[in-house]
Design a protein around this motif. Structure first.
Motif, PDB file in Angstrom:
ATOM      1  N   ARG A  89      -0.103   1.814  -1.226  1.00 37.83           N
ATOM      2  CA  ARG A  89       1.061   1.831  -0.331  1.00 37.83           C
ATOM      3  C   ARG A  89       2.328   1.310  -1.016  1.00 37.83           C
ATOM      4  O   ARG A  89       3.423   1.830  -0.804  1.00 37.83           O
ATOM      5  CB  ARG A  89       0.765   1.036   0.938  1.00 37.83           C
ATOM      6  CG  ARG A  89      -0.236   1.779   1.841  1.00 37.83           C
ATOM      7  CD  ARG A  89      -0.523   1.092   3.130  1.00 37.83           C
ATOM      8  NE  ARG A  89       0.686   0.784   3.887  1.00 37.83           N
ATOM      9  CZ  ARG A  89       0.731  -0.053   4.903  1.00 37.83           C
ATOM     10  NH1 ARG A  89      -0.372  -0.654   5.309  1.00 37.83           N
ATOM     11  NH2 ARG A  89       1.853  -0.291   5.541  1.00 37.83           N
ATOM     12  N   TYR A  90       2.168   0.297  -1.858  1.00 43.12           N
ATOM     13  CA  TYR A  90       3.333  -0.242  -2.562  1.00 43.12           C
ATOM     14  C   TYR A  90       3.902   0.793  -3.542  1.00 43.12           C
ATOM     15  O   TYR A  90       5.119   0.988  -3.610  1.00 43.12           O
ATOM     16  CB  TYR A  90       2.964  -1.537  -3.297  1.00 43.12           C
ATOM     17  CG  TYR A  90       4.119  -2.100  -4.071  1.00 43.12           C
ATOM     18  CD1 TYR A  90       5.199  -2.704  -3.432  1.00 43.12           C
ATOM     19  CD2 TYR A  90       4.164  -2.001  -5.460  1.00 43.12           C
ATOM     20  CE1 TYR A  90       6.282  -3.195  -4.144  1.00 43.12           C
ATOM     21  CE2 TYR A  90       5.240  -2.488  -6.179  1.00 43.12           C
ATOM     22  CZ  TYR A  90       6.287  -3.089  -5.517  1.00 43.12           C
ATOM     23  OH  TYR A  90       7.361  -3.562  -6.231  1.00 43.12           O
ATOM     24  N   LEU A  91       3.035   1.473  -4.275  1.00 42.64           N
ATOM     25  CA  LEU A  91       3.506   2.498  -5.208  1.00 42.64           C
ATOM     26  C   LEU A  91       4.161   3.668  -4.465  1.00 42.64           C
ATOM     27  O   LEU A  91       5.160   4.229  -4.934  1.00 42.64           O
ATOM     28  CB  LEU A  91       2.366   2.973  -6.101  1.00 42.64           C
ATOM     29  CG  LEU A  91       1.857   1.925  -7.103  1.00 42.64           C
ATOM     30  CD1 LEU A  91       0.611   2.414  -7.809  1.00 42.64           C
ATOM     31  CD2 LEU A  91       2.944   1.528  -8.090  1.00 42.64           C
ATOM     32  N   GLU A  92       3.619   4.019  -3.313  1.00 42.30           N
ATOM     33  CA  GLU A  92       4.249   5.052  -2.486  1.00 42.30           C
ATOM     34  C   GLU A  92       5.639   4.600  -2.022  1.00 42.30           C
ATOM     35  O   GLU A  92       6.570   5.397  -1.965  1.00 42.30           O
ATOM     36  CB  GLU A  92       3.383   5.376  -1.261  1.00 42.30           C
ATOM     37  CG  GLU A  92       2.147   6.167  -1.591  1.00 42.30           C
ATOM     38  CD  GLU A  92       1.210   6.354  -0.392  1.00 42.30           C
ATOM     39  OE1 GLU A  92       1.469   5.769   0.696  1.00 42.30           O
ATOM     40  OE2 GLU A  92       0.214   7.072  -0.552  1.00 42.30           O
ATOM     41  N   LEU A  93       5.775   3.313  -1.709  1.00 41.69           N
ATOM     42  CA  LEU A  93       7.056   2.752  -1.293  1.00 41.69           C
ATOM     43  C   LEU A  93       8.084   2.856  -2.425  1.00 41.69           C
ATOM     44  O   LEU A  93       9.224   3.277  -2.208  1.00 41.69           O
ATOM     45  CB  LEU A  93       6.878   1.292  -0.856  1.00 41.69           C
ATOM     46  CG  LEU A  93       8.133   0.539  -0.443  1.00 41.69           C
ATOM     47  CD1 LEU A  93       8.713   1.118   0.848  1.00 41.69           C
ATOM     48  CD2 LEU A  93       7.805  -0.944  -0.273  1.00 41.69           C
ATOM     49  N   LEU A  94       7.685   2.486  -3.632  1.00 42.94           N
ATOM     50  CA  LEU A  94       8.596   2.586  -4.783  1.00 42.94           C
ATOM     51  C   LEU A  94       9.019   4.030  -5.007  1.00 42.94           C
ATOM     52  O   LEU A  94      10.191   4.307  -5.278  1.00 42.94           O
ATOM     53  CB  LEU A  94       7.939   2.038  -6.048  1.00 42.94           C
ATOM     54  CG  LEU A  94       7.619   0.552  -6.081  1.00 42.94           C
ATOM     55  CD1 LEU A  94       7.033   0.176  -7.439  1.00 42.94           C
ATOM     56  CD2 LEU A  94       8.823  -0.298  -5.751  1.00 42.94           C
ATOM     57  N   ASP A  95       8.069   4.918  -4.860  1.00 45.32           N
ATOM     58  CA  ASP A  95       8.367   6.345  -5.038  1.00 45.32           C
ATOM     59  C   ASP A  95       9.340   6.828  -3.958  1.00 45.32           C
ATOM     60  O   ASP A  95      10.307   7.519  -4.258  1.00 45.32           O
ATOM     61  CB  ASP A  95       7.064   7.147  -4.996  1.00 45.32           C
ATOM     62  CG  ASP A  95       7.224   8.538  -5.551  1.00 45.32           C
ATOM     63  OD1 ASP A  95       7.852   8.688  -6.621  1.00 45.32           O
ATOM     64  OD2 ASP A  95       6.731   9.476  -4.918  1.00 45.32           O
ATOM     65  N   ALA A  96       9.102   6.440  -2.720  1.00 47.79           N
ATOM     66  CA  ALA A  96       9.987   6.840  -1.620  1.00 47.79           C
ATOM     67  C   ALA A  96      11.390   6.259  -1.791  1.00 47.79           C
ATOM     68  O   ALA A  96      12.380   6.911  -1.463  1.00 47.79           O
ATOM     69  CB  ALA A  96       9.393   6.400  -0.278  1.00 47.79           C
ATOM     70  N   ARG A  97      11.468   5.045  -2.311  1.00 52.08           N
ATOM     71  CA  ARG A  97      12.769   4.412  -2.543  1.00 52.08           C
ATOM     72  C   ARG A  97      13.468   4.975  -3.786  1.00 52.08           C
ATOM     73  O   ARG A  97      14.642   4.704  -4.001  1.00 52.08           O
ATOM     74  CB  ARG A  97      12.590   2.898  -2.717  1.00 52.08           C
ATOM     75  CG  ARG A  97      12.241   2.176  -1.448  1.00 52.08           C
ATOM     76  CD  ARG A  97      12.018   0.703  -1.722  1.00 52.08           C
ATOM     77  NE  ARG A  97      11.779  -0.046  -0.504  1.00 52.08           N
ATOM     78  CZ  ARG A  97      11.352  -1.308  -0.474  1.00 52.08           C
ATOM     79  NH1 ARG A  97      11.146  -1.978  -1.602  1.00 52.08           N
ATOM     80  NH2 ARG A  97      11.156  -1.922   0.675  1.00 52.08           N
ATOM     81  N   LYS A  98      12.711   5.687  -4.618  1.00 51.28           N
ATOM     82  CA  LYS A  98      13.251   6.262  -5.863  1.00 51.28           C
ATOM     83  C   LYS A  98      13.921   5.185  -6.712  1.00 51.28           C
ATOM     84  O   LYS A  98      15.035   5.353  -7.217  1.00 51.28           O
ATOM     85  CB  LYS A  98      14.201   7.403  -5.565  1.00 51.28           C
ATOM     86  CG  LYS A  98      13.565   8.497  -4.725  1.00 51.28           C
ATOM     87  CD  LYS A  98      14.083   9.849  -5.033  1.00 51.28           C
ATOM     88  CE  LYS A  98      13.431  10.935  -4.217  1.00 51.28           C
ATOM     89  NZ  LYS A  98      12.012  10.984  -4.201  1.00 51.28           N
ATOM     90  N   VAL A  99      13.182   4.078  -6.901  1.00 48.31           N
ATOM     91  CA  VAL A  99      13.758   2.934  -7.612  1.00 48.31           C
ATOM     92  C   VAL A  99      14.167   3.277  -9.044  1.00 48.31           C
ATOM     93  O   VAL A  99      15.155   2.735  -9.543  1.00 48.31           O
ATOM     94  CB  VAL A  99      12.825   1.708  -7.603  1.00 48.31           C
ATOM     95  CG1 VAL A  99      12.609   1.205  -6.191  1.00 48.31           C
ATOM     96  CG2 VAL A  99      11.518   1.991  -8.274  1.00 48.31           C
TER      97      VAL A  99
END
Length: 144
Positions: A89-99
């Protein structure tokens, strides 16, 4: 290019700041969701910023894009979610945020991702560093 990570729990201030100074870190990126907790001791946001500048002439900045969400962190801490689910879920969050597009990747050189966990194995700072490494050629990650 070098990117460091560090946690402060189970560390005395002398050890924590000594590791940062010896490594040559020039900027600490605070990736914590809760930066002002009384439990943080010497690592409360305002105190940490002061100590870093005075002790090691190290810059301090908050990088909220790398912090987990409150819901995610609470579920993990309450053991409602295991590490594999948290990691996913954390990696999906980073991907969604396009960090990788929203952070100046060149500024990470000799920077250090900060979190509270003593070791990187089950900490989002390791996941964030690995995620960023996919977008930076020759990025060496060093866990302090």
């Amino acid at each position: 290019m070098k990117l460091f990570t560090i946690g402060f729990t189970k560390s005395k201030a002398r050890e924590f700041f000594g590791r940062l100074e010896r490594s040559g870190v020039r900027r600490v990126y605070d990736t914590r969701l809760n930066r002002a907790s009384q439990l943080a001791g010497f690592a409360k946001q305002d105190d940490l910023s002061f100590f870093l500048s005075r002790i090691g002439e190290i810059e301090y900045s908050v990088e909220a894009l790398l912090a987990p969400t409150a819901d995610m962190l609470d579920a993990y801490r309450k053991k409602e979610m295991g590490w594999p689910e948290y990691e996913r879920r954390y990696l999906e969050l980073l991907d969604a945020r396009k960090v990788e597009k929203r952070i100046d990747l060149s500024s990470l050189n000799n920077g250090c991702l900060l979190c509270s966990e003593a070791t990187p194995e089950h900490c989002h700072r390791r996941l964030a560093a690995d995620y960023l490494a996919k977008s930076v050629v020759d990025l060496e990650i060093i866990h302090l």
